[in-house]
Motif scaffolding. Structure first.
Motif, PDB file in Angstrom:
ATOM      1  N   PHE A   1     -74.558   7.354  33.270  1.00 55.92           N
ATOM      2  CA  PHE A   1     -74.103   8.693  33.668  1.00 55.92           C
ATOM      3  C   PHE A   1     -75.210   9.429  34.411  1.00 55.92           C
ATOM      4  O   PHE A   1     -74.968  10.128  35.386  1.00 55.92           O
ATOM      5  CB  PHE A   1     -73.666   9.508  32.450  1.00 55.92           C
ATOM      6  CG  PHE A   1     -72.273   9.177  31.972  1.00 55.92           C
ATOM      7  CD1 PHE A   1     -71.186   9.234  32.850  1.00 55.92           C
ATOM      8  CD2 PHE A   1     -72.037   8.807  30.649  1.00 55.92           C
ATOM      9  CE1 PHE A   1     -69.904   8.929  32.415  1.00 55.92           C
ATOM     10  CE2 PHE A   1     -70.758   8.500  30.211  1.00 55.92           C
ATOM     11  CZ  PHE A   1     -69.691   8.564  31.097  1.00 55.92           C
TER      12      PHE A   1
ATOM     13  N   VAL B   1     -64.337   4.835  31.209  1.00 57.14           N
ATOM     14  CA  VAL B   1     -64.366   6.305  31.148  1.00 57.14           C
ATOM     15  C   VAL B   1     -63.754   6.885  32.430  1.00 57.14           C
ATOM     16  O   VAL B   1     -62.953   7.822  32.388  1.00 57.14           O
ATOM     17  CB  VAL B   1     -65.810   6.829  30.952  1.00 57.14           C
ATOM     18  CG1 VAL B   1     -65.849   8.358  31.045  1.00 57.14           C
ATOM     19  CG2 VAL B   1     -66.376   6.377  29.610  1.00 57.14           C
TER      20      VAL B   1
ATOM     21  N   ARG C   1     -65.533  15.871  28.902  1.00 62.13           N
ATOM     22  CA  ARG C   1     -66.548  15.926  27.833  1.00 62.13           C
ATOM     23  C   ARG C   1     -66.470  14.623  27.018  1.00 62.13           C
ATOM     24  O   ARG C   1     -65.399  14.235  26.556  1.00 62.13           O
ATOM     25  CB  ARG C   1     -66.298  17.151  26.974  1.00 62.13           C
ATOM     26  CG  ARG C   1     -66.459  18.442  27.816  1.00 62.13           C
ATOM     27  CD  ARG C   1     -65.755  19.607  27.224  1.00 62.13           C
ATOM     28  NE  ARG C   1     -64.349  19.346  26.939  1.00 62.13           N
ATOM     29  CZ  ARG C   1     -63.560  20.182  26.276  1.00 62.13           C
ATOM     30  NH1 ARG C   1     -64.038  21.320  25.823  1.00 62.13           N
ATOM     31  NH2 ARG C   1     -62.299  19.890  26.036  1.00 62.13           N
ATOM     32  N   VAL C   2     -67.611  13.982  26.927  1.00 63.91           N
ATOM     33  CA  VAL C   2     -67.664  12.636  26.338  1.00 63.91           C
ATOM     34  C   VAL C   2     -68.406  12.691  25.011  1.00 63.91           C
ATOM     35  O   VAL C   2     -69.488  13.281  24.918  1.00 63.91           O
ATOM     36  CB  VAL C   2     -68.393  11.673  27.309  1.00 63.91           C
ATOM     37  CG1 VAL C   2     -68.569  10.298  26.683  1.00 63.91           C
ATOM     38  CG2 VAL C   2     -67.644  11.564  28.630  1.00 63.91           C
TER      39      VAL C   2
ATOM     40  N   TYR D   1     -69.250  14.571  34.344  1.00 64.57           N
ATOM     41  CA  TYR D   1     -69.267  14.146  32.934  1.00 64.57           C
ATOM     42  C   TYR D   1     -70.373  14.842  32.169  1.00 64.57           C
ATOM     43  O   TYR D   1     -71.505  14.957  32.650  1.00 64.57           O
ATOM     44  CB  TYR D   1     -69.441  12.620  32.833  1.00 64.57           C
ATOM     45  CG  TYR D   1     -68.244  11.908  33.378  1.00 64.57           C
ATOM     46  CD1 TYR D   1     -67.063  11.832  32.646  1.00 64.57           C
ATOM     47  CD2 TYR D   1     -68.261  11.370  34.662  1.00 64.57           C
ATOM     48  CE1 TYR D   1     -65.939  11.216  33.171  1.00 64.57           C
ATOM     49  CE2 TYR D   1     -67.138  10.758  35.194  1.00 64.57           C
ATOM     50  CZ  TYR D   1     -65.981  10.684  34.434  1.00 64.57           C
ATOM     51  OH  TYR D   1     -64.854  10.092  34.950  1.00 64.57           O
TER      52      TYR D   1
ATOM     53  N   LYS E   1     -64.138  18.582  34.875  1.00 63.84           N
ATOM     54  CA  LYS E   1     -65.214  18.159  33.968  1.00 63.84           C
ATOM     55  C   LYS E   1     -64.619  17.461  32.742  1.00 63.84           C
ATOM     56  O   LYS E   1     -63.625  17.940  32.176  1.00 63.84           O
ATOM     57  CB  LYS E   1     -65.981  19.400  33.535  1.00 63.84           C
ATOM     58  CG  LYS E   1     -67.262  19.090  32.810  1.00 63.84           C
ATOM     59  CD  LYS E   1     -67.970  20.370  32.442  1.00 63.84           C
ATOM     60  CE  LYS E   1     -69.433  20.254  32.749  1.00 63.84           C
ATOM     61  NZ  LYS E   1     -70.164  21.500  32.632  1.00 63.84           N
TER      62      LYS E   1
ATOM     63  N   SER F   1     -60.398   9.102  32.781  1.00 62.95           N
ATOM     64  CA  SER F   1     -60.404  10.418  33.441  1.00 62.95           C
ATOM     65  C   SER F   1     -59.277  10.499  34.469  1.00 62.95           C
ATOM     66  O   SER F   1     -58.575  11.502  34.563  1.00 62.95           O
ATOM     67  CB  SER F   1     -61.728  10.656  34.174  1.00 62.95           C
ATOM     68  OG  SER F   1     -62.800  10.288  33.364  1.00 62.95           O
TER      69      SER F   1
END
Ligand code: HSE
Length: 431
Positions: free
Chosen positions: A22, A314, A5-6, A37, A3, A318
């Protein structure tokens, strides 16, 4: 499932598109990449503004420091634009070891080296695909897809707003109405003079030149003219001659291994690939010394195009974090690709020239005489019958050294029979 975190700074057009992406593709990302996400913090200017997406109030803040300093944020998205406080916030996020994604071309163009150094010092990376050409993956193409090539030249329509305005003007809409539409559709910068004055395309050209030639070119090395100086009559003369006026960024390697970077309204053939790029689309032609000519096309501005690039970054961030490779590349690596910036006056090109003159004997021969004195060869000359005392004469030249054209213009401008400052635009015979 890993996971991430944004945290998002800015929930305007692009930020809203990112949240929507998302939500739309979260299950796809989980299945395709094994990543989930969670948007854990969002900084906005005003908690009560009307928004394009609903976001839980409990994760919203009006203080962007809450995002860059949050323990529950791994990846920071800077989507506020402008120099400050964006620069300070990005530096803080990098110094806190977070990966940073930005769509901010002004920030990358002006402060790139400082930000890459901060990323490297903290074992992290700054990603900036959305800073140039919206949804077209042009940064990735230069850094990865064309890595087997030395780059010879880049020519591009890099500002969606200008291309949209020029397309509307060709169809008969006024400049003012077209600009208002571009703003309503979320294409234009907060300060649209950056779009129409060429500054936005100048920032993007500086970034592309830096990636292509391995040294950081700042905006002050880019010669910039915008579409705000264009007259409808030039668009009409260009059309009658089989051309279209586009705002083109030209990045060229000169014979002495230097790089000339400019942005200016340019006549291109209507039937060429770049001349066929209309509305908010961008088009970029890259000549590599192995692959030859390539052409990239897609939407250059707006919610969906820009959020596509941001969310792709993103996912890249990741993957780099998950594999431990995030520390290996800060976002830019210098190499010996050229020996510095070149003067625009050294560039050879064709030109469009419009001179408004007194309609009387010997005027035409005086003008063509001055051009001849500067080694400027005329490809075509047009003068329509006028019922006024003045008349526009439009000349398309063969290849000319820019320095010679500038000298000829200065001579023309001083003639009493030349009634307005001569207008001149580059002309490129792209395929
Ligand atoms: N204002 C910019 C444009 C947005 O019109 O291209 C994307 O950088």
């Amino acid at each position: 499932m890993k996971k991430f975190r944004v945290g998002i700074i800015g929930l305007g057009t692009v930020g809203s598109g990112v949240v929507e992406c998302f939500r739309k593709n979260g299950a796809l990302f989980a299945s395709r990449y094994g990543f989930e996400y969670d948007v854990t913090k969002v900084a906005v200017r005003n908690l009560d503004s009307k928004r394009l997406v609903e976001v839980d109030r409990s994760i919203m803040t009006t203080n962007p420091e809450d995002v860059v300093n949050a323990d529950d944020v791994d990846i920071v998205l800077e989507l506020m634009g402008g120099q400050e406080p964006a620069r300070t916030l990005v530096l803080k996020a990098l110094n806190n070891g977070k990966a940073v994604i930005t769509a901010n071309k002004a920030l990358i163009a002006e402060s790139g080296p400082e930000l890459f150094a901060a990323a490297e010092a903290n074992g992290t990376r700054i990603f900036f695909e959305a800073s140039v050409a919206g949804g077209i993956p042009i940064i990735k193409s230069l850094q990865e897809g064309l890595s087997s090539n030395g780059i010879e030249s880049i020519h591009g329509i890099l500002n969606g707003t200008c291309n949209f305005i020029l397309s509307c003007m060709e169809a008969g809409t006024s400049y003012t109405d077209a600009l208002a539409d571009a703003q309503r559709l979320g294409y234009a910068e907060a300060d649209p003079t950056l779009d129409v004055g060429g500054g936005d395309a100048g920032h993007k050209a500086a970034i592309l030149a830096s990636l292509a030639f391995g040294q950081w070119f700042t905006s002050d090395m880019v010669s910039v003219r915008g579409i705000d100086e264009l007259d409808l009559v030039d668009i009409e003369f260009a059309r009658d001659a089989g051309y279209r006026i586009k705002l083109i960024a030209n990045i060229l390697k000169t014979e002495d291994d230097k790089v000339s970077i400019d942005v200016q309204p340019t006549l291109v053939p209507q039937a060429s690939m770049i001349g066929s790029v209309m509305d908010v689309y961008n088009g970029i032609k890259i000549l590599g010394n192995t692959v030859g000519d390539t052409f990239f096309y897609g939407q250059g501005a707006g919610k969906d195009a820009t959020s596509s690039a941001v969310v792709t970054d993103v996912i890249d961030a990741s993957q780099a974090i998950a594999s431990g490779m995030i520390k290996d590349f800060s976002g830019f690596k210098a190499f010996e690709g050229a020996s510095g910036p070149a003067e625009l006056s050294a560039v050879v090109s064709r030109f469009y020239l419009r001179v408004v003159v007194e309609d009387s004997p010997k005027v035409l021969s005086t003008i063509t005489g001055i051009l001849g004195d500067h080694n400027i060869s005329i490809a075509s000359i047009t003068q329509k019958e006028s019922h006024e005392k003045s008349v526009p004469v439009v000349i398309l030249t063969h290849d000319v050294l820019t320095k010679e054209l500038e000298a000829a213009l200065s001579n023309l401008d001083s003639l009493p029979v030349v009634l307005e400052k001569p207008r001149t635009y580059r002309l490129e015979d792209f395929d």
